[in-house]
Each structure stands twice: as C-alpha cells, then as structure tokens.
Design a protein around this motif. Structure first.
Motif, PDB file in Angstrom:
ATOM      1  N   THR A  21       0.839  -1.200   0.000  1.00  7.57           N
ATOM      2  CA  THR A  21       0.000   0.000   0.000  1.00  7.57           C
ATOM      3  C   THR A  21       0.869   1.243   0.000  1.00  7.57           C
ATOM      4  OG1 THR A  21      -0.105   0.057   2.417  1.00  7.57           O
ATOM      5  CG2 THR A  21      -1.802  -1.225   1.261  1.00  7.57           C
ATOM      6  N   ASP A  22       0.242   2.389  -0.314  1.00  7.97           N
ATOM      7  CA  ASP A  22       0.971   3.659  -0.277  1.00  7.97           C
ATOM      8  C   ASP A  22       1.477   3.947   1.125  1.00  7.97           C
ATOM      9  OD1 ASP A  22       0.551   4.063  -2.960  1.00  7.97           O
ATOM     10  OD2 ASP A  22      -1.198   5.368  -2.686  1.00  7.97           O
ATOM     11  N   GLU A  23       0.666   3.635   2.131  1.00  8.67           N
ATOM     12  CA  GLU A  23       1.085   3.879   3.519  1.00  8.67           C
ATOM     13  C   GLU A  23       2.343   3.090   3.850  1.00  8.67           C
ATOM     14  OE1 GLU A  23      -0.622   3.461   8.112  1.00  8.67           O
ATOM     15  OE2 GLU A  23      -1.682   2.513   6.433  1.00  8.67           O
ATOM     16  N   PHE A  24       2.374   1.830   3.448  1.00  5.28           N
ATOM     17  CA  PHE A  24       3.527   0.971   3.694  1.00  5.28           C
ATOM     18  C   PHE A  24       4.777   1.555   3.046  1.00  5.28           C
ATOM     19  CE2 PHE A  24       6.083  -2.823   2.424  1.00  5.28           C
ATOM     20  CZ  PHE A  24       6.310  -3.361   3.680  1.00  5.28           C
ATOM     21  N   ARG A  25       4.638   1.947   1.797  1.00  8.53           N
ATOM     22  CA  ARG A  25       5.791   2.489   1.067  1.00  8.53           C
ATOM     23  C   ARG A  25       6.249   3.820   1.676  1.00  8.53           C
ATOM     24  NH1 ARG A  25       8.538   1.944  -3.546  1.00  8.53           N
ATOM     25  NH2 ARG A  25       7.402   0.022  -4.022  1.00  8.53           N
ATOM     26  N   ILE A  26       5.321   4.672   2.053  1.00 11.74           N
ATOM     27  CA  ILE A  26       5.683   5.978   2.615  1.00 11.74           C
ATOM     28  C   ILE A  26       6.473   5.823   3.909  1.00 11.74           C
ATOM     29  CG2 ILE A  26       4.712   8.029   3.728  1.00 11.74           C
ATOM     30  CD1 ILE A  26       2.466   7.908   1.602  1.00 11.74           C
ATOM     31  N   ILE A  27       6.016   4.911   4.782  1.00 10.62           N
ATOM     32  CA  ILE A  27       6.734   4.708   6.053  1.00 10.62           C
ATOM     33  C   ILE A  27       8.123   4.149   5.794  1.00 10.62           C
ATOM     34  CG2 ILE A  27       6.728   3.521   8.278  1.00 10.62           C
ATOM     35  CD1 ILE A  27       3.681   3.444   8.125  1.00 10.62           C
ATOM     36  N   LEU A  28       8.237   3.197   4.861  1.00  8.20           N
ATOM     37  CA  LEU A  28       9.548   2.621   4.565  1.00  8.20           C
ATOM     38  C   LEU A  28      10.478   3.634   3.896  1.00  8.20           C
ATOM     39  CD1 LEU A  28       8.884  -1.068   3.436  1.00  8.20           C
ATOM     40  CD2 LEU A  28       9.740  -0.217   5.626  1.00  8.20           C
ATOM     41  N   GLU A  29       9.930   4.524   3.093  1.00  4.21           N
ATOM     42  CA  GLU A  29      10.763   5.581   2.505  1.00  4.21           C
ATOM     43  C   GLU A  29      11.283   6.516   3.593  1.00  4.21           C
ATOM     44  OE1 GLU A  29      11.978   5.841  -0.327  1.00  4.21           O
ATOM     45  OE2 GLU A  29      10.731   4.797  -1.793  1.00  4.21           O
ATOM     46  N   GLU A  30      10.433   6.803   4.561  1.00  2.00           N
ATOM     47  CA  GLU A  30      10.866   7.614   5.706  1.00  2.00           C
ATOM     48  C   GLU A  30      11.941   6.881   6.511  1.00  2.00           C
ATOM     49  OE1 GLU A  30       9.001   9.802   9.694  1.00  2.00           O
ATOM     50  OE2 GLU A  30       7.682   8.719   8.308  1.00  2.00           O
ATOM     51  N   ALA A  31      11.764   5.571   6.658  1.00  2.00           N
ATOM     52  CA  ALA A  31      12.753   4.768   7.371  1.00  2.00           C
ATOM     53  C   ALA A  31      14.082   4.748   6.614  1.00  2.00           C
ATOM     54  CB  ALA A  31      12.231   3.345   7.558  1.00  2.00           C
ATOM     55  N   ARG A  32      13.992   4.707   5.293  1.00  2.00           N
ATOM     56  CA  ARG A  32      15.210   4.711   4.469  1.00  2.00           C
ATOM     57  C   ARG A  32      16.005   5.997   4.692  1.00  2.00           C
ATOM     58  NH1 ARG A  32      15.221   3.527  -2.073  1.00  2.00           N
ATOM     59  NH2 ARG A  32      17.464   3.235  -2.314  1.00  2.00           N
ATOM     60  N   GLU A  33      15.303   7.117   4.748  1.00  2.00           N
ATOM     61  CA  GLU A  33      15.966   8.399   5.016  1.00  2.00           C
ATOM     62  C   GLU A  33      16.577   8.402   6.416  1.00  2.00           C
ATOM     63  OE1 GLU A  33      14.832  13.176   5.303  1.00  2.00           O
ATOM     64  OE2 GLU A  33      13.448  11.761   4.354  1.00  2.00           O
ATOM     65  N   ALA A  34      15.860   7.823   7.381  1.00  2.00           N
ATOM     66  CA  ALA A  34      16.361   7.755   8.743  1.00  2.00           C
ATOM     67  C   ALA A  34      17.613   6.883   8.832  1.00  2.00           C
ATOM     68  CB  ALA A  34      15.277   7.219   9.677  1.00  2.00           C
ATOM     69  N   CYS A  35      17.661   5.811   8.040  1.00  2.00           N
ATOM     70  CA  CYS A  35      18.860   4.969   8.000  1.00  2.00           C
ATOM     71  C   CYS A  35      20.056   5.759   7.485  1.00  2.00           C
ATOM     72  CB  CYS A  35      18.625   3.751   7.100  1.00  2.00           C
ATOM     73  SG  CYS A  35      17.604   2.465   7.822  1.00  2.00           S
ATOM     74  N   GLY A  36      19.829   6.575   6.467  1.00  2.00           N
ATOM     75  CA  GLY A  36      20.903   7.392   5.934  1.00  2.00           C
ATOM     76  C   GLY A  36      21.438   8.362   6.973  1.00  2.00           C
ATOM     77  N   GLN A  37      20.543   8.969   7.749  1.00  2.00           N
ATOM     78  CA  GLN A  37      20.963   9.881   8.806  1.00  2.00           C
ATOM     79  C   GLN A  37      21.759   9.146   9.881  1.00  2.00           C
ATOM     80  OE1 GLN A  37      17.257  11.577  10.114  1.00  2.00           O
ATOM     81  NE2 GLN A  37      16.978  12.805   8.253  1.00  2.00           N
ATOM     82  N   ALA A  38      21.293   7.945  10.259  1.00  2.00           N
ATOM     83  CA  ALA A  38      21.996   7.156  11.274  1.00  2.00           C
ATOM     84  C   ALA A  38      23.377   6.740  10.787  1.00  2.00           C
ATOM     85  CB  ALA A  38      21.169   5.925  11.629  1.00  2.00           C
TER      86      ALA A  38
END
Length: 372
Positions: free
Chosen positions: A157-174
């Motif tokens: 779903t779009d919700e699933f993808r949006i949260i994972l995209e946010e998580a991907r950005e958070a991984c980059g910051q970490a």
C-alpha cells in the motif's frame, strides 16, 4: 485455560507431527494435562508457560534493566548510555536497537494517545529531539519506523511504502552519525525487502555491511529473507546464499547454522511427510547448526536464536535427547523463530517442549539423566 491449551496442543500435534509419534524403544501417548502419566516439564527446571519471556530469545540483564527504567520513567538517557557502551560491530548492538525500537512500537500500539494523554513511545521522540546527533537514537528511530511499517500497514500500500521511505531516510541519517556502524545498513535490509530493491542495489547495500561486519549473523539472517522464494529470490538462491556464508564462516561463527534457517524459510505451511525431516538437505542443515552451536562462544548473543530453531527441527525429527539439551539452554526466553511467527509464542514453544519431554521420557530419559 487448561482446556484451551490442551486443544491447541491437539491441533499442533495432529497437524505438525501426526496423531501418534512412535520410536523403537518406546512411544508417546497423548494424555490430558494433570494425568499421572503426563510428562511434567517443571521436573526439569523449566518455567511455566505464563512465566516465559517473549521479548527476546535469550537473557540480557542489562537490556531488561534499562528497558524497565525507560518505560517506567519515559526517560531516554539510560538507553543512550547502554547503546554507547555496546560494541559497535557485534551482534548485541543490533539486538538492543531492535529491542528498544520494538518497545516503543508496542507502546504506541497499546497507547496511541489522544486529547488527554500522550502517545506511547514518547521517550523515543524526545530522544531524537533532544539529542539529534546521538547515533544510537538515530538507529533506534530508523528501526522503529521499519517495525511500524510491517506491523501497522498492509504490504504494497501507499502507507507501507511511505513509512519505509521515511525509514530509508532515517537509516541514511543514522549511517552519517556512525560511519563504521553496520546497524543502519542492517536495518535497511528490511526496507530493501519491503520496497523490492533491484538486485544490483541490494548487493551494493550488502557490500557495505560486509565491509563493516563480514561475519554478522543477524545481518545474514536479515539478508536471507530477500533471497527467499516468497520475496525476491528463489529456493536455490536462498540455499546458495546460506551455504556460501556457512562455507566461509570463521572459527566459532554461527554462520554454519544459516542453511537451517534457509530450510525453515522454504518449508510448506503444513508438512505431514516424515521423510522430509529425514532428507539429506534437512539432516545436513541440522548437523551444521549443531556444529555451529558446539563451536560458538557461550556468550554469543545469536546462540539462542540457533538453539530455538534447533528445538523445532529436533522435535520434528524425534531426536528427543538432543532437543532436550537445547531446551536446557534456552528455556525462559522465547522471543525467537519459529515461536514469534505464531499468535502465541509462549504456547507454541510450550507444545514443542512438552513433546520433547514426553519423547525423552518414553525412551528412558529422566531429569536425573539430562546433563546441563
């Protein structure tokens, strides 16, 4: 409650192991709990089902103490200090990041918040706001987002993808906050699976992990999912990945057990063919895992994961004494495969434990003969 447990056991035994398990030296006859003929796991020092800890696969006293403090006080500082003092490239840091993220995610699920109260897991939000350059907090936040995606949103779903995209950005910051830390990249492995990274992109991510922690068992388990048939690979690709890792495993590494996890990931949901558990591929994988357990350091944080899966396979293979030996080492904590994939991990584990005890005693075993 007892009758519910009994009915659950009947279903598990009937669907998984067949109506009757027989051995040449004895048989197992199912009886109701409380019967004089019933095997009693408590006689072996095992905990009662309601006392089993489903939060983690094995003991980590420091983590439990800090988790209790964080959830009781809603303060993040103790969690930050624990992660800062945990070896960067080891298995334990990854497990602790998962545990803190899981605690925050479950708090939010249980207490979403509203007009009159704050949402659960608020301590993690405060941690990120007050210490934005804290590498531990950044990693926990990234893993929290991953767990939220898999727990609360429907796949695809779009919700699933949006949260994972946010998580991907958070991984980059970490990753920017701790360049040598493999954990942000290990977290991204679950994102890669959910977002269906192309193989070339996935392999680039995997190389970053190998550069930092080439023998990291937790990372290999996370990567194995991507290569499985039910995700973006095949049975052959998953087996090949696991066997290659086992072949290059350094001394005392648990990577030799990885093929057993590959076998588990490709089992049919219901298998009533006993010959499957006597097949060469299963037997070889079990022996590899037993070798890995024997050679591993007693304090290896991933050891309990392997022992739990061995209990599952050894019981199905009716290797009662070997199953009991693994149970002695893991009983008390059941937050591991395969139990965590069931609605009630403690109940699932307890069924297999009861079968192991019954099979052990049916073949002449007793508490006095079980070595610890």
């Amino acid at each position: 409650m007892e009758i519910l447990w009994f009915l659950f056991a009947v279903v598990m035994i009937g669907a998984v192991l067949g109506p009757v398990l027989l051995r040449r030296r004895g048989g197992i006859r199912q009886v109701e709990p409380g019967s004089p003929d019933a095997a009693d796991p408590a006689e072996y020092g095992f905990l009662r089902q309601e006392e089993l800890d489903i939060r983690m696969p094995g003991a980590d006293a420091d983590l439990l103490e800090v988790l209790d403090l964080v959830q009781r006080t809603q303060g993040w500082q103790a969690a930050s200090q624990l992660l800062a003092g945990t070896e960067t490239h080891g298995e334990q840091r990854w497990q602790r990041v998962q545990a803190f993220a899981g605690a925050a995610s479950l708090e939010l699920q249980q207490r979403p918040g509203g007009v009159s109260d704050s949402p659960g897991g608020q301590w993690l939000r405060v941690w990120r706001a007050e210490a934005p350059k804290d590498a531990g907090g950044a990693a926990v936040h990234a893993e929290f987002l991953v767990q939220q995606a898999w727990r609360t949103a429907d796949r695809g779903t779009d919700e699933f993808r949006i949260i994972l995209e946010e998580a991907r950005e958070a991984c980059g910051q970490a990753a920017l906050l701790a360049p040598g830390d493999p954990v942000p990249y290990i977290i991204e492995l679950s994102i890669a699976r959910g977002l269906a990274y192309p193989r070339a992109e996935f392999e680039q991510l995997w190389l970053k992990i190998l550069d930092r922690a080439p023998a990291h068992m937790g990372a290999h388990l996370a990567a194995l999912h991507y290569w499985c048939e039910k995700w973006h690979g095949s049975r052959d690709l998953a087996y090949g990945f696991a066997e290659a890792a086992a072949a290059r495993a350094p001394r005392a590494s648990l990577l030799a057990a990885l093929p057993l996890f590959a076998v588990y990931e490709h089992m049919p949901e219901v298998n009533l063919v006993r010959g499957f558990y006597e097949s060469e591929v299963v037997t070889k994988a079990i022996e590899g895992a037993l070798f890995a357990v024997h050679a591993a350091r007693p304090d290896d944080p991933m050891l309990a994961h392997v022992r739990h899966l061995l209990v599952f396979f050894l019981v199905r293979c009716e290797r009662w004494g070997e199953a009991m030996h693994q149970l002695v080492h893991v009983d008390g904590h059941v937050g591991a495969l395969p139990w965590t994939l069931t609605p009630d991990p403690a109940a699932s584990y307890a069924v297999y434990r009861a079968l192991a005890v019954a099979g052990y005693e049916a073949n002449g075993g007793s508490p006095a003969t079980l070595s610890h």
